[in-house]
Design a protein around this motif. Structure first.
Motif, short mmCIF file in Angstrom:
data_model
loop_
_atom_site.label_atom_id
_atom_site.label_comp_id
_atom_site.label_asym_id
_atom_site.label_seq_id
_atom_site.Cartn_x
_atom_site.Cartn_y
_atom_site.Cartn_z
N ALA A 137 0.92 -1.56 0.43
CA ALA A 137 0.15 0.12 0.59
C ALA A 137 0.94 1.31 0.02
O ALA A 137 0.70 1.97 -0.40
CB ALA A 137 -0.82 0.35 0.80
N TYR A 138 2.14 1.00 0.20
CA TYR A 138 2.72 2.26 0.97
C TYR A 138 3.35 2.55 -0.41
O TYR A 138 3.64 3.71 -0.77
CB TYR A 138 4.01 2.29 2.09
CG TYR A 138 5.44 3.35 2.05
CD1 TYR A 138 5.14 4.26 2.47
CD2 TYR A 138 6.61 2.95 1.98
CE1 TYR A 138 5.58 5.78 2.88
CE2 TYR A 138 7.46 3.91 1.78
CZ TYR A 138 6.88 5.39 2.33
OH TYR A 138 8.13 6.34 2.14
N VAL A 139 3.61 1.53 -1.16
CA VAL A 139 4.73 1.32 -3.02
C VAL A 139 3.43 2.53 -3.70
O VAL A 139 4.39 2.54 -4.33
CB VAL A 139 4.79 0.19 -3.17
CG1 VAL A 139 5.78 0.44 -4.11
CG2 VAL A 139 6.27 -0.41 -2.24
N THR A 140 2.15 1.31 -3.52
CA THR A 140 1.17 2.29 -4.44
C THR A 140 1.11 3.27 -4.30
O THR A 140 1.53 4.50 -5.19
CB THR A 140 0.29 1.04 -4.16
OG1 THR A 140 0.44 0.04 -4.43
CG2 THR A 140 -0.93 1.43 -5.13
N VAL A 141 0.58 3.87 -3.25
CA VAL A 141 0.92 5.30 -3.05
C VAL A 141 1.94 6.40 -3.61
O VAL A 141 2.12 7.48 -3.71
CB VAL A 141 0.88 5.45 -0.92
CG1 VAL A 141 0.42 7.63 -0.79
CG2 VAL A 141 -0.98 5.42 -0.96
N LEU A 142 3.65 5.58 -3.12
CA LEU A 142 4.95 6.29 -3.60
C LEU A 142 4.40 6.53 -5.04
O LEU A 142 4.78 7.83 -5.91
CB LEU A 142 5.36 5.29 -2.99
CG LEU A 142 7.03 6.16 -3.41
CD1 LEU A 142 7.09 7.68 -3.15
CD2 LEU A 142 7.86 5.20 -3.30
N ILE A 143 4.21 5.56 -5.87
CA ILE A 143 3.88 5.28 -7.06
C ILE A 143 3.20 6.05 -7.90
O ILE A 143 3.00 6.70 -8.66
CB ILE A 143 3.98 4.28 -7.39
CG1 ILE A 143 5.34 2.80 -7.10
CG2 ILE A 143 3.11 4.10 -9.28
CD1 ILE A 143 4.43 1.77 -7.56
N THR A 144 2.08 7.19 -7.49
CA THR A 144 0.86 7.58 -7.32
C THR A 144 1.16 8.97 -7.69
O THR A 144 1.43 9.80 -8.46
CB THR A 144 -0.10 7.42 -6.85
OG1 THR A 144 -0.87 5.77 -6.88
CG2 THR A 144 -1.29 7.98 -7.41
N ASN A 145 2.56 9.31 -6.24
CA ASN A 145 2.60 10.21 -6.01
C ASN A 145 3.37 11.20 -7.22
O ASN A 145 3.71 12.23 -7.32
CB ASN A 145 3.00 10.79 -4.25
CG ASN A 145 3.40 12.46 -4.35
OD1 ASN A 145 2.36 12.80 -4.41
ND2 ASN A 145 4.50 12.38 -3.73
N ILE A 146 5.21 10.03 -7.10
CA ILE A 146 5.81 10.25 -8.41
C ILE A 146 5.45 10.53 -9.60
O ILE A 146 5.86 11.37 -9.88
CB ILE A 146 6.56 8.82 -7.85
CG1 ILE A 146 7.28 9.16 -6.78
CG2 ILE A 146 7.84 8.72 -9.25
CD1 ILE A 146 8.68 7.36 -6.76
N THR B 253 -6.05 4.84 -0.32
CA THR B 253 -6.24 3.94 0.65
C THR B 253 -6.46 4.44 2.25
O THR B 253 -6.53 3.06 3.58
CB THR B 253 -4.15 3.75 1.45
OG1 THR B 253 -4.21 4.46 2.09
CG2 THR B 253 -3.62 2.83 0.52
N GLN B 254 -6.97 5.73 2.35
CA GLN B 254 -7.39 6.63 3.46
C GLN B 254 -7.38 5.87 4.73
O GLN B 254 -7.13 5.81 5.70
CB GLN B 254 -8.85 5.54 3.78
CG GLN B 254 -9.82 6.10 2.77
CD GLN B 254 -11.30 6.05 3.01
OE1 GLN B 254 -11.73 5.02 3.63
NE2 GLN B 254 -12.37 5.95 2.14
N GLY B 255 -5.01 5.64 4.42
CA GLY B 255 -4.37 5.99 5.64
C GLY B 255 -4.41 4.65 6.07
O GLY B 255 -3.30 4.37 6.85
N GLY B 256 -5.08 4.00 5.31
CA GLY B 256 -4.41 1.99 6.04
C GLY B 256 -4.05 1.25 5.04
O GLY B 256 -3.04 2.61 3.71
N PRO B 257 -3.36 0.10 4.85
CA PRO B 257 -4.04 -0.96 5.90
C PRO B 257 -3.35 -0.66 7.05
O PRO B 257 -2.34 -0.65 7.83
CB PRO B 257 -4.16 -2.47 5.41
CG PRO B 257 -2.77 -1.67 4.40
CD PRO B 257 -3.34 -0.81 4.39
N ALA B 258 -4.06 -0.63 8.85
CA ALA B 258 -3.70 -0.10 10.12
C ALA B 258 -2.47 0.96 9.34
O ALA B 258 -1.37 0.26 10.95
CB ALA B 258 -2.41 -2.18 9.95
N ASN B 259 -3.33 1.61 9.02
CA ASN B 259 -2.40 2.91 9.37
C ASN B 259 -1.03 2.68 9.05
O ASN B 259 -0.02 3.79 9.38
CB ASN B 259 -2.39 3.68 11.30
CG ASN B 259 -3.64 4.00 11.63
OD1 ASN B 259 -4.77 4.65 10.84
ND2 ASN B 259 -4.18 3.33 12.99
N SER B 260 -0.77 2.38 7.89
CA SER B 260 0.13 1.85 7.19
C SER B 260 0.91 2.77 5.95
O SER B 260 2.04 3.01 5.88
CB SER B 260 0.53 0.47 6.70
OG SER B 260 0.06 0.30 5.38
#
Length: 298
Positions: free
Chosen positions: A161-170, A241-248
């Motif tokens: 999920a973190y990688v996905t958000v990072l790719i989107t922002n890049i 992700t709305q900050g999830g999963p598990a606030n990650s």
């Protein structure tokens, strides 16, 4: 002449009033109100009043000692550094490419700006569909080329999920770097490159010893602006992700939103927003100085 001078001063004042009112109501009032909230014990019942019980620095202590807040602060830092690094590398590579002459160059440059044309929330939802577990385009392509044997839950696993958000922002930030760096490359004097090539410098040496030093002021300003834009990322995290999963995937801005509007702890959310504001204010003088230096050199 005195009458004309008075009219000019009055005209300047008339034109300045709308801008002043905009700054007052769009920036000054919200910042002051947020600062007041951060020092109060504010609940849904007292949010309408400016005079809720005073709590001093308690909101800051409790919020900053929270493990999720500490994780969000560290994650925001790593997220910002990685985003800026890849945005610069990809953006500079594209800027160098567009600086060459090839068919459909202008069309390609126009297409690079497409991410800017879409609202961030829309981009987030598009990437959410691309990376979803069932029928997601990314999983489907990887399955078709046999790089994976089963669909990956990109938005269900904390790491992915973190990688996905990072790719989107890049993807969102690449046009910003590309446009500014491409504009800077146009200002590099051709005679400097020619002199370097006559002296026996290759393409890489010309890039490192001639091009980069000339456009360095623009690179510095671009990085500072990119930092300010990235450190307060909100839309794409909420839509993906709305900050999830598990606030990650909680960042400073999204966790402040969560505290204020999902847990209704307005004081804690305001305290975290103030921390974010302080970070931005610390960077502002750097931008002003770099921009002033680049203008002098120009």
């Amino acid at each position: 002449s005195d009458l004309r001078a008075r009219y000019r001063r009055a005209a300047r004042l008339v034109f300045l009033i709308p801008a002043g009112l905009y700054v007052l109501f769009a920036f000054v009032v919200p910042v002051i109100y947020n600062l007041i909230l951060s020092f109060e014990v504010t609940t849904p019942a007292t949010i309408a009043s400016l005079f809720a019980p005073w709590t001093g620095l308690s909101n800051y202590k409790v919020t900053l000692l929270n493990s999720i807040t500490q994780s969000a602060l560290i994650r925001t830092l790593t997220f910002t550094v990685l985003s800026l690094l890849f945005q610069f590398l990809i953006g500079f590579g594209l800027a160098l490419l567009f600086n060459l002459r090839f068919p459909l160059n202008k069309l390609a440059r126009s297409l690079v700006i497409v991410p800017w044309l879409l609202p961030f929330l829309v981009t987030g939802f598009i990437f959410r569909f691309l990376f979803q577990l069932e029928a997601g385009a990314v999983n489907q392509v990887l399955l078709d080329v046999h790089l994976i044997h089963a669909s990956i839950g990109y938005l269900l696993s904390p790491g992915w999920a973190y990688v996905t958000v990072l790719i989107t922002n890049i993807w969102l930030g690449v046009p910003f770097f590309t446009v500014l760096l491409f504009s800077a490359l146009q200002d590099v004097p051709p005679e400097l490159k020619e002199a370097a090539m006559i002296d026996g410098a290759g393409p890489w040496q010309t890039l490192v010893r001639v091009t980069l030093p000339v456009i360095r002021p623009v690179i510095e300003v671009t990085f500072v602006l990119g930092f300010v834009f990235t450190v307060k990322v909100f839309d794409i995290v909420i839509s993906l992700t709305q900050g999830g999963p598990a606030n990650s995937t909680q960042l400073i801005a999204t966790w402040a939103y969560n505290l204020s509007f999902q847990q209704f702890d307005y004081g804690a959310g305001a305290a975290l927003n103030t921390v974010l504001l302080i970070i931005a204010l610390l960077v502002a003088p750097i931008y002003i100085r770099l921009n002033r230096d680049s203008l002098r050199q120009g």
